[in-house]
Design a protein around this motif. Structure first.
Motif, PDB file in Angstrom:
ATOM      1  N   GLU A  78       0.034   8.388  -8.621  1.00  0.00           N
ATOM      2  CA  GLU A  78       0.166   7.900  -9.985  1.00  0.00           C
ATOM      3  C   GLU A  78      -1.237   7.642 -10.554  1.00  0.00           C
ATOM      4  O   GLU A  78      -2.162   7.314  -9.810  1.00  0.00           O
ATOM      5  CB  GLU A  78       0.982   6.615 -10.017  1.00  0.00           C
ATOM      6  CG  GLU A  78       2.433   6.816  -9.609  1.00  0.00           C
ATOM      7  CD  GLU A  78       3.126   7.845 -10.495  1.00  0.00           C
ATOM      8  OE1 GLU A  78       3.298   7.576 -11.691  1.00  0.00           O
ATOM      9  OE2 GLU A  78       3.495   8.922  -9.977  1.00  0.00           O
ATOM     10  N   GLU A  79      -1.375   7.817 -11.859  1.00  0.00           N
ATOM     11  CA  GLU A  79      -2.703   7.643 -12.455  1.00  0.00           C
ATOM     12  C   GLU A  79      -3.182   6.205 -12.337  1.00  0.00           C
ATOM     13  O   GLU A  79      -4.354   5.954 -12.055  1.00  0.00           O
ATOM     14  CB  GLU A  79      -2.699   8.083 -13.914  1.00  0.00           C
ATOM     15  CG  GLU A  79      -4.084   8.100 -14.524  1.00  0.00           C
ATOM     16  CD  GLU A  79      -4.115   8.648 -15.931  1.00  0.00           C
ATOM     17  OE1 GLU A  79      -5.212   9.000 -16.405  1.00  0.00           O
ATOM     18  OE2 GLU A  79      -3.047   8.716 -16.578  1.00  0.00           O
ATOM     19  N   ASP A  80      -2.291   5.228 -12.546  1.00  0.00           N
ATOM     20  CA  ASP A  80      -2.657   3.821 -12.424  1.00  0.00           C
ATOM     21  C   ASP A  80      -2.415   3.377 -10.985  1.00  0.00           C
ATOM     22  O   ASP A  80      -1.278   3.154 -10.562  1.00  0.00           O
ATOM     23  CB  ASP A  80      -1.826   2.977 -13.386  1.00  0.00           C
ATOM     24  CG  ASP A  80      -2.226   1.511 -13.378  1.00  0.00           C
ATOM     25  OD1 ASP A  80      -3.078   1.122 -12.538  1.00  0.00           O
ATOM     26  OD2 ASP A  80      -1.694   0.739 -14.193  1.00  0.00           O
ATOM     27  N   THR A  81      -3.480   3.277 -10.221  1.00  0.00           N
ATOM     28  CA  THR A  81      -3.353   2.988  -8.788  1.00  0.00           C
ATOM     29  C   THR A  81      -3.104   1.517  -8.486  1.00  0.00           C
ATOM     30  O   THR A  81      -2.946   1.149  -7.316  1.00  0.00           O
ATOM     31  CB  THR A  81      -4.623   3.442  -8.043  1.00  0.00           C
ATOM     32  OG1 THR A  81      -5.761   2.755  -8.578  1.00  0.00           O
ATOM     33  CG2 THR A  81      -4.808   4.947  -8.173  1.00  0.00           C
ATOM     34  N   SER A  82      -3.037   0.667  -9.513  1.00  0.00           N
ATOM     35  CA  SER A  82      -2.781  -0.752  -9.257  1.00  0.00           C
ATOM     36  C   SER A  82      -1.425  -0.953  -8.593  1.00  0.00           C
ATOM     37  O   SER A  82      -1.214  -1.966  -7.907  1.00  0.00           O
ATOM     38  CB  SER A  82      -2.852  -1.560 -10.558  1.00  0.00           C
ATOM     39  OG  SER A  82      -1.815  -1.198 -11.452  1.00  0.00           O
ATOM     40  N   ILE A  83      -0.504   0.001  -8.770  1.00  0.00           N
ATOM     41  CA  ILE A  83       0.827  -0.146  -8.169  1.00  0.00           C
ATOM     42  C   ILE A  83       0.779  -0.071  -6.649  1.00  0.00           C
ATOM     43  O   ILE A  83       1.746  -0.445  -5.980  1.00  0.00           O
ATOM     44  CB  ILE A  83       1.806   0.912  -8.701  1.00  0.00           C
ATOM     45  CG1 ILE A  83       1.409   2.319  -8.225  1.00  0.00           C
ATOM     46  CG2 ILE A  83       1.901   0.865 -10.207  1.00  0.00           C
ATOM     47  CD1 ILE A  83       2.485   3.354  -8.448  1.00  0.00           C
ATOM     48  N   TYR A  84      -0.337   0.408  -6.084  1.00  0.00           N
ATOM     49  CA  TYR A  84      -0.417   0.586  -4.642  1.00  0.00           C
ATOM     50  C   TYR A  84      -0.978  -0.631  -3.908  1.00  0.00           C
ATOM     51  O   TYR A  84      -1.003  -0.643  -2.674  1.00  0.00           O
ATOM     52  CB  TYR A  84      -1.274   1.810  -4.318  1.00  0.00           C
ATOM     53  CG  TYR A  84      -0.742   3.103  -4.881  1.00  0.00           C
ATOM     54  CD1 TYR A  84       0.588   3.462  -4.713  1.00  0.00           C
ATOM     55  CD2 TYR A  84      -1.568   3.968  -5.593  1.00  0.00           C
ATOM     56  CE1 TYR A  84       1.085   4.654  -5.239  1.00  0.00           C
ATOM     57  CE2 TYR A  84      -1.085   5.164  -6.116  1.00  0.00           C
ATOM     58  CZ  TYR A  84       0.239   5.499  -5.932  1.00  0.00           C
ATOM     59  OH  TYR A  84       0.715   6.683  -6.453  1.00  0.00           O
ATOM     60  N   TYR A  85      -1.446  -1.648  -4.632  1.00  0.00           N
ATOM     61  CA  TYR A  85      -2.005  -2.830  -3.992  1.00  0.00           C
ATOM     62  C   TYR A  85      -0.943  -3.912  -3.852  1.00  0.00           C
ATOM     63  O   TYR A  85      -0.205  -4.206  -4.805  1.00  0.00           O
ATOM     64  CB  TYR A  85      -3.180  -3.395  -4.802  1.00  0.00           C
ATOM     65  CG  TYR A  85      -4.421  -2.547  -4.742  1.00  0.00           C
ATOM     66  CD1 TYR A  85      -5.395  -2.771  -3.781  1.00  0.00           C
ATOM     67  CD2 TYR A  85      -4.620  -1.509  -5.659  1.00  0.00           C
ATOM     68  CE1 TYR A  85      -6.537  -1.984  -3.725  1.00  0.00           C
ATOM     69  CE2 TYR A  85      -5.754  -0.718  -5.613  1.00  0.00           C
ATOM     70  CZ  TYR A  85      -6.710  -0.961  -4.643  1.00  0.00           C
ATOM     71  OH  TYR A  85      -7.832  -0.170  -4.595  1.00  0.00           O
ATOM     72  N   ARG A  86      -0.885  -4.517  -2.683  1.00  0.00           N
ATOM     73  CA  ARG A  86      -0.016  -5.668  -2.465  1.00  0.00           C
ATOM     74  C   ARG A  86      -0.833  -6.942  -2.653  1.00  0.00           C
ATOM     75  O   ARG A  86      -2.063  -6.917  -2.566  1.00  0.00           O
ATOM     76  CB  ARG A  86       0.561  -5.625  -1.049  1.00  0.00           C
ATOM     77  CG  ARG A  86       1.420  -4.411  -0.759  1.00  0.00           C
ATOM     78  CD  ARG A  86       1.839  -4.394   0.697  1.00  0.00           C
ATOM     79  NE  ARG A  86       0.684  -4.362   1.580  1.00  0.00           N
ATOM     80  CZ  ARG A  86       0.761  -4.440   2.908  1.00  0.00           C
ATOM     81  NH1 ARG A  86       1.930  -4.563   3.488  1.00  0.00           N
ATOM     82  NH2 ARG A  86      -0.337  -4.398   3.656  1.00  0.00           N
ATOM     83  N   PRO A  87      -0.161  -8.070  -2.895  1.00  0.00           N
ATOM     84  CA  PRO A  87      -0.911  -9.336  -2.996  1.00  0.00           C
ATOM     85  C   PRO A  87      -1.665  -9.608  -1.711  1.00  0.00           C
ATOM     86  O   PRO A  87      -1.151  -9.376  -0.607  1.00  0.00           O
ATOM     87  CB  PRO A  87       0.188 -10.379  -3.233  1.00  0.00           C
ATOM     88  CG  PRO A  87       1.343  -9.607  -3.788  1.00  0.00           C
ATOM     89  CD  PRO A  87       1.278  -8.252  -3.147  1.00  0.00           C
ATOM     90  N   LYS A  96      -4.136   0.864   2.936  1.00  0.00           N
ATOM     91  CA  LYS A  96      -2.918   1.459   2.399  1.00  0.00           C
ATOM     92  C   LYS A  96      -3.103   1.877   0.945  1.00  0.00           C
ATOM     93  O   LYS A  96      -2.644   2.951   0.534  1.00  0.00           O
ATOM     94  CB  LYS A  96      -1.757   0.453   2.496  1.00  0.00           C
ATOM     95  CG  LYS A  96      -1.171   0.293   3.880  1.00  0.00           C
ATOM     96  CD  LYS A  96      -0.098  -0.772   3.877  1.00  0.00           C
ATOM     97  CE  LYS A  96       0.552  -0.913   5.247  1.00  0.00           C
ATOM     98  NZ  LYS A  96       1.424   0.243   5.544  1.00  0.00           N
ATOM     99  N   ALA A  97      -3.747   1.031   0.152  1.00  0.00           N
ATOM    100  CA  ALA A  97      -3.944   1.365  -1.250  1.00  0.00           C
ATOM    101  C   ALA A  97      -4.765   2.638  -1.405  1.00  0.00           C
ATOM    102  O   ALA A  97      -4.437   3.513  -2.214  1.00  0.00           O
ATOM    103  CB  ALA A  97      -4.613   0.203  -1.988  1.00  0.00           C
TER     104      ALA A  97
END
Length: 394
Positions: A203-212, A266-267
């Motif tokens: 996905e273009e916005d990679t923020s979805i791949y980071y967990r807290p 992982k991100a």
């Protein structure tokens, strides 16, 4: 076989280097062969990261393309086990490949984090946690385990920056790369006519791949270990383990450091460019190191289809070949009766719990599984997929 697509898998220890040689037609409709290279790199430390392997690999690639520019190069993501090789061989052996069509993961665009501030914030927080861990381990009573050192080094942006910059400059005549994500417009940016290409991720916005990030002190300890805050007289190191190393391990786990490192790793893995190729009835999937989150998004947004060839993700880790998605790409029975192949590029004891035996059993039950650990360093095996529907491995 005549008119066969060839996938060459090189043994680069703990890393990836894959060369596709695809029967194609040129812009005049004449037969030609298109050569596509996906990643060249390996780990930075331990036996899985020995750099002497790259020269033989790049010499073979140069031989295959006969001194011409490489038709297509894909840098799947910014980990050293995928980016290190080209720059290393340029410095050590003077081999400098140029590329007609160059793709790199979207988040390697120098302007990427200006456009995606949420992803920037999450990545900076994860990198800060990584640096804290490095500082902690530098003062610990004993060296960090090899698996932890690998995680630290693979995710060190100060190590990757020169390699990524070198790849970025490989375009013929200084042509810039295409920074690829799932919704990229790719028509005219690759050399294929007979072969169809589909970008499934990232996905273009990679923020979805980071967990807290874990709160300090929140990570659970194994039931056999007491809290490091407990009276140390009540805690006994296992036989043969120094007290200093043991209590450092307790502190490491209690502070959530392993979880923090894995979050960053992982991100980055989930930013992998995931490619699906179709040629003469064959379907091939190259997922880079994409992990569960990316597989879930791919399944939801673009769909996963059965394949005849799978490059096993992330060197055989369980989280890069999640069973629900493997069911989709390698169902128990191939619908068309063609043979199915899977290839694994890995090296033992380089990364925590990789390769995973259950994962390899699952894939090996559904496809012919071939493993670079059977090869000598710098050598390869070829998967050949013929236009008549037959396939082989040599």
């Amino acid at each position: 076989m005549t008119d066969a697509l060839r996938i060459r898998i090189y043994n680069v220890y703990f890393g990836d280097a894959i060369l596709l040689s695809v029967p194609e037609i040129d812009d005049r409709g004449q037969p030609t062969t298109v050569h596509a290279l996906i990643d060249v790199g390996n780990a930075l430390s331990g036996d899985g990261g020995r750099d002497d392997v790259f020269e033989a690999v790049l010499k073979d690639v140069a031989h295959q393309i006969g001194g011409a520019p490489l038709d297509f190069y894909v840098m799947t993501h910014e980990h050293m086990d995928h980016v290190q090789g080209l720059l290393h061989v340029s410095k050590k052996a003077g081999i400098d490949l140029t590329v007609r069509h160059l793709w790199m993961t979207a988040s390697s665009d120098p302007n990427y984090y200006d456009r995606f501030p949420k992803a920037k914030k999450k990545k900076l927080a994860a990198l800060a946690a990584r640096d804290d861990i490095e500082t902690f381990l530098a003062t610990s009573a004993s060296p960090a385990p090899q698996s932890i050192r690998t995680l630290l080094e693979i995710n060190n942006p100060r190590s990757t920056i020169d390699c990524v910059d070198y790849i970025r400059a490989r375009g013929v005549g200084g042509a810039p790369p295409l920074y690829v994500h799932r919704q990229s417009a790719i028509d005219g940016t690759h050399p294929f006519r007979r072969c169809k290409v589909r970008v499934l991720a990232p996905e273009e916005d990679t923020s979805i791949y980071y967990r807290p990030l874990p709160a300090r002190g929140a990570a659970p300890l194994p039931s056999t270990m007491a809290s490091p805050a407990a009276d140390r007289k009540a805690v006994t190191p296992p036989p043969g383990v120094s007290a200093g190393a043991f209590f450092d391990l307790l502190a490491f786990r209690a502070n959530g450091m392993t979880e923090s490192l894995m979050n960053l790793d992982k991100a980055a893995n989930n930013t992998s460019v995931v490619l699906e190729f179709e040629w003469e009835g064959w379907r091939m999937l190259f997922p880079g190191d994409a992990e569960e989150r990316s597989w879930e998004v791919m399944e939801k947004l673009v769909g996963l289809r059965p394949v005849h060839f799978l490059k096993v993700g992330h060197h055989g880790s369980h989280n890069a070949s999640p069973p629900p998605q493997i069911e989709k790409v390698l169902p128990p029975v191939a619908a068309d009766g063609r043979p199915r192949f899977a290839v694994l590029s890995t090296f033992d004891d380089s990364y925590p719990k990789v390769p995973d035996a259950k994962t390899l059993t699952l894939i090996g039950d559904r496809a012919q599984l071939h493993d670079t650990r059977t090869l000598t360093a710098g050598q390869w095996f070829d998967v050949r997929l013929a236009a008549d529907g037959t396939g082989s491995v040599t």
